[in-house]
Enzyme design. Structure first.
Site, PDB file in Angstrom:
ATOM      1  N   MET A  90      34.563  36.756  11.983  1.00 31.84           N
ATOM      2  CA  MET A  90      33.164  36.588  12.373  1.00 31.84           C
ATOM      3  C   MET A  90      32.469  37.927  12.577  1.00 31.84           C
ATOM      4  O   MET A  90      31.919  38.215  13.636  1.00 31.84           O
ATOM      5  CB  MET A  90      33.072  35.734  13.642  1.00 31.84           C
ATOM      6  CG  MET A  90      33.772  34.400  13.512  1.00 31.84           C
ATOM      7  SD  MET A  90      33.300  33.493  12.033  1.00 31.84           S
ATOM      8  CE  MET A  90      31.840  32.683  12.635  1.00 31.84           C
ATOM      9  N   ARG A  91      32.544  38.787  11.586  1.00 36.02           N
ATOM     10  CA  ARG A  91      31.888  40.086  11.628  1.00 36.02           C
ATOM     11  C   ARG A  91      31.067  40.259  10.355  1.00 36.02           C
ATOM     12  O   ARG A  91      31.494  39.860   9.268  1.00 36.02           O
ATOM     13  CB  ARG A  91      32.930  41.208  11.697  1.00 36.02           C
ATOM     14  CG  ARG A  91      33.747  41.226  12.964  1.00 36.02           C
ATOM     15  CD  ARG A  91      33.030  41.843  14.120  1.00 36.02           C
ATOM     16  NE  ARG A  91      32.546  43.189  13.813  1.00 36.02           N
ATOM     17  CZ  ARG A  91      31.807  43.916  14.676  1.00 36.02           C
ATOM     18  NH1 ARG A  91      31.474  43.410  15.830  1.00 36.02           N
ATOM     19  NH2 ARG A  91      31.393  45.115  14.351  1.00 36.02           N
ATOM     20  N   LEU A  93      30.023  42.777   7.669  1.00 34.78           N
ATOM     21  CA  LEU A  93      30.634  44.020   7.214  1.00 34.78           C
ATOM     22  C   LEU A  93      29.576  44.960   6.634  1.00 34.78           C
ATOM     23  O   LEU A  93      28.580  44.514   6.063  1.00 34.78           O
ATOM     24  CB  LEU A  93      31.694  43.711   6.147  1.00 34.78           C
ATOM     25  CG  LEU A  93      32.878  42.895   6.693  1.00 34.78           C
ATOM     26  CD1 LEU A  93      33.681  42.301   5.546  1.00 34.78           C
ATOM     27  CD2 LEU A  93      33.744  43.759   7.589  1.00 34.78           C
ATOM     28  N   ASN A 107      35.950  35.324   0.839  1.00 36.92           N
ATOM     29  CA  ASN A 107      35.616  34.712   2.115  1.00 36.92           C
ATOM     30  C   ASN A 107      35.507  33.212   1.911  1.00 36.92           C
ATOM     31  O   ASN A 107      35.191  32.731   0.816  1.00 36.92           O
ATOM     32  CB  ASN A 107      34.280  35.249   2.637  1.00 36.92           C
ATOM     33  CG  ASN A 107      33.908  34.659   4.004  1.00 36.92           C
ATOM     34  OD1 ASN A 107      34.739  34.543   4.891  1.00 36.92           O
ATOM     35  ND2 ASN A 107      32.651  34.244   4.132  1.00 36.92           N
ATOM     36  N   HIS A 109      33.415  30.022   3.457  1.00 36.54           N
ATOM     37  CA  HIS A 109      32.230  29.754   4.272  1.00 36.54           C
ATOM     38  C   HIS A 109      32.041  28.239   4.349  1.00 36.54           C
ATOM     39  O   HIS A 109      32.099  27.559   3.311  1.00 36.54           O
ATOM     40  CB  HIS A 109      31.001  30.414   3.640  1.00 36.54           C
ATOM     41  CG  HIS A 109      29.740  30.199   4.416  1.00 36.54           C
ATOM     42  ND1 HIS A 109      29.463  30.881   5.582  1.00 36.54           N
ATOM     43  CD2 HIS A 109      28.702  29.364   4.189  1.00 36.54           C
ATOM     44  CE1 HIS A 109      28.290  30.463   6.035  1.00 36.54           C
ATOM     45  NE2 HIS A 109      27.812  29.551   5.218  1.00 36.54           N
ATOM     46  N   SER A 136      32.800  26.690   0.755  1.00 33.96           N
ATOM     47  CA  SER A 136      32.736  27.522  -0.461  1.00 33.96           C
ATOM     48  C   SER A 136      33.648  28.737  -0.302  1.00 33.96           C
ATOM     49  O   SER A 136      33.648  29.369   0.762  1.00 33.96           O
ATOM     50  CB  SER A 136      31.297  28.035  -0.681  1.00 33.96           C
ATOM     51  OG  SER A 136      30.376  26.955  -0.699  1.00 33.96           O
ATOM     52  N   ASP A 145      27.281  36.204   2.676  1.00 34.69           N
ATOM     53  CA  ASP A 145      27.593  34.856   2.143  1.00 34.69           C
ATOM     54  C   ASP A 145      26.935  34.636   0.784  1.00 34.69           C
ATOM     55  O   ASP A 145      26.548  33.515   0.445  1.00 34.69           O
ATOM     56  CB  ASP A 145      27.106  33.773   3.134  1.00 34.69           C
ATOM     57  CG  ASP A 145      27.821  33.886   4.476  1.00 34.69           C
ATOM     58  OD1 ASP A 145      27.186  33.555   5.495  1.00 34.69           O
ATOM     59  OD2 ASP A 145      28.973  34.339   4.498  1.00 34.69           O
ATOM     60  N   GLU A 174      39.103  23.051   3.386  1.00 36.08           N
ATOM     61  CA  GLU A 174      39.222  24.511   3.354  1.00 36.08           C
ATOM     62  C   GLU A 174      40.678  24.910   3.137  1.00 36.08           C
ATOM     63  O   GLU A 174      41.007  25.794   2.334  1.00 36.08           O
ATOM     64  CB  GLU A 174      38.725  25.119   4.671  1.00 36.08           C
ATOM     65  CG  GLU A 174      37.256  24.916   4.936  1.00 36.08           C
ATOM     66  CD  GLU A 174      36.830  25.529   6.254  1.00 36.08           C
ATOM     67  OE1 GLU A 174      37.495  26.454   6.742  1.00 36.08           O
ATOM     68  OE2 GLU A 174      35.793  25.084   6.789  1.00 36.08           O
TER      69      GLU A 174
HETATM   70  C1  GRF Z   1      36.367  27.795   9.473  1.00 36.52           C
HETATM   71  O1  GRF Z   1      35.510  26.709   9.656  1.00 36.52           O
HETATM   72  C2  GRF Z   1      35.819  28.646   8.381  1.00 36.52           C
HETATM   73  O2  GRF Z   1      35.101  27.932   7.410  1.00 36.52           O
HETATM   74  C3  GRF Z   1      34.876  29.558   9.093  1.00 36.52           C
HETATM   75  O3  GRF Z   1      35.389  29.744  10.385  1.00 36.52           O
HETATM   76  C4  GRF Z   1      36.343  28.740  10.658  1.00 36.52           C
HETATM   77  C5  GRF Z   1      37.629  29.474  10.814  1.00 36.52           C
HETATM   78  O4  GRF Z   1      38.599  28.637  11.261  1.00 36.52           O
HETATM   79  N1  GRF Z   1      34.790  30.795   8.399  1.00 36.52           N
HETATM   80  P1  GRF Z   1      40.094  29.244  11.366  1.00 36.52           P
HETATM   81  O5  GRF Z   1      40.021  30.457  12.260  1.00 36.52           O
HETATM   82  O6  GRF Z   1      40.533  29.563   9.976  1.00 36.52           O
HETATM   83  O7  GRF Z   1      40.858  28.102  11.983  1.00 36.52           O
END
Ligand code: GRF
Length: 195
Positions: A90-91, A93, A107, A109, A136, A145, A174
């Site tokens: 959550m940064r 860059l 990444n 998203h 995605s 993104d 995911e």
């Molecule tokens: C996931 O929902 C991902 O899409 C988003 O942040 C969340 C990360 O979850 N980038 P985790 O840390 O992989 O469990």
């Protein structure tokens, strides 16, 4: 054997599924897991998988993004990654960091990009009355993104869905999509897959 660095900030469920996918005849292995948060739950999971972990605490850089990013590049250097996979990192860059790993960074998203870049993606899809949501996997470029999309997975938005319920439905997707896309990516295949 290609080396993949995985960057996390939280629980690291995507990191776990990525790391666990890189076995057997997979052309890559996880070489390091780096977090910007010392309390990230994913660090213990990485250690349990036998993957080296590194913390570069963003609080030590008091908003100096360039200094933080330089510290991350320095911390990753000894592992010499061929690919950097952002997994709940959550940064935002800096262009320098992105340039340093140009063409090597992915990444995931939690939206059907280009819709809902940034945060609170599931709530925004619900508020917009969208019938579908999802995730995605994209190459990371200087546009947040915004890089080339390599894979997308869709789920239905159900009546009464909360953001948490929708997130819970997307997360398993995911966990399927990211490992499959990473494997293609390390093999030089950038064909887009939609599921
Ligand atoms: C996931 O929902 C991902 O899409 C988003 O942040 C969340 C990360 O979850 N980038 P985790 O840390 O992989 O469990």
């Amino acid at each position: 054997m290609k080396k993949v660095a995985i960057l996390i900030s939280g629980s690291g469920s995507n990191m776990v599924t990525l790391a666990q996918s890189m076995t057997g005849d997979h052309p890559a292995r996880a070489c390091v897991v780096l977090s910007n948060r010392p309390d990230a739950g994913g660090l213990a999971k990485a250690a349990a998988l036998g993957i080296p972990t590194v913390v570069v605490d963003h609080k030590d850089y008091k908003g100096d993004r360039a200094a933080f990013d330089a510290a991350v590049m320095k911390a990753l250097a000894p592992y010499d990654p061929d690919v950097v996979a952002l997994a709940g990192f959550m940064r935002i860059l800096t262009p320098e960091f992105i340039a340093h790993f140009a063409g090597k960074m992915l990444n995931i998203h939690p939206s059907l990009l280009p819709k809902y870049k940034g945060l609170h993606t599931h709530q925004r899809a619900i508020d917009a009355g969208d019938e579908a949501a999802g995730c995605s996997v994209h190459e990371v470029t200087a546009e947040l993104d915004g890089g080339p999309i390599l894979a997308q997975g869709r789920v239905a938005v159900l009546a009464g869905d909360t953001a948490d319920a929708l997130a819970a439905r997307v997360l398993p997707l995911e966990h399927k999509l990211y490992p499959e896309t990473l494997r293609r990516f390390v093999s030089g295949d950038r064909t887009r897959i939609d599921v």
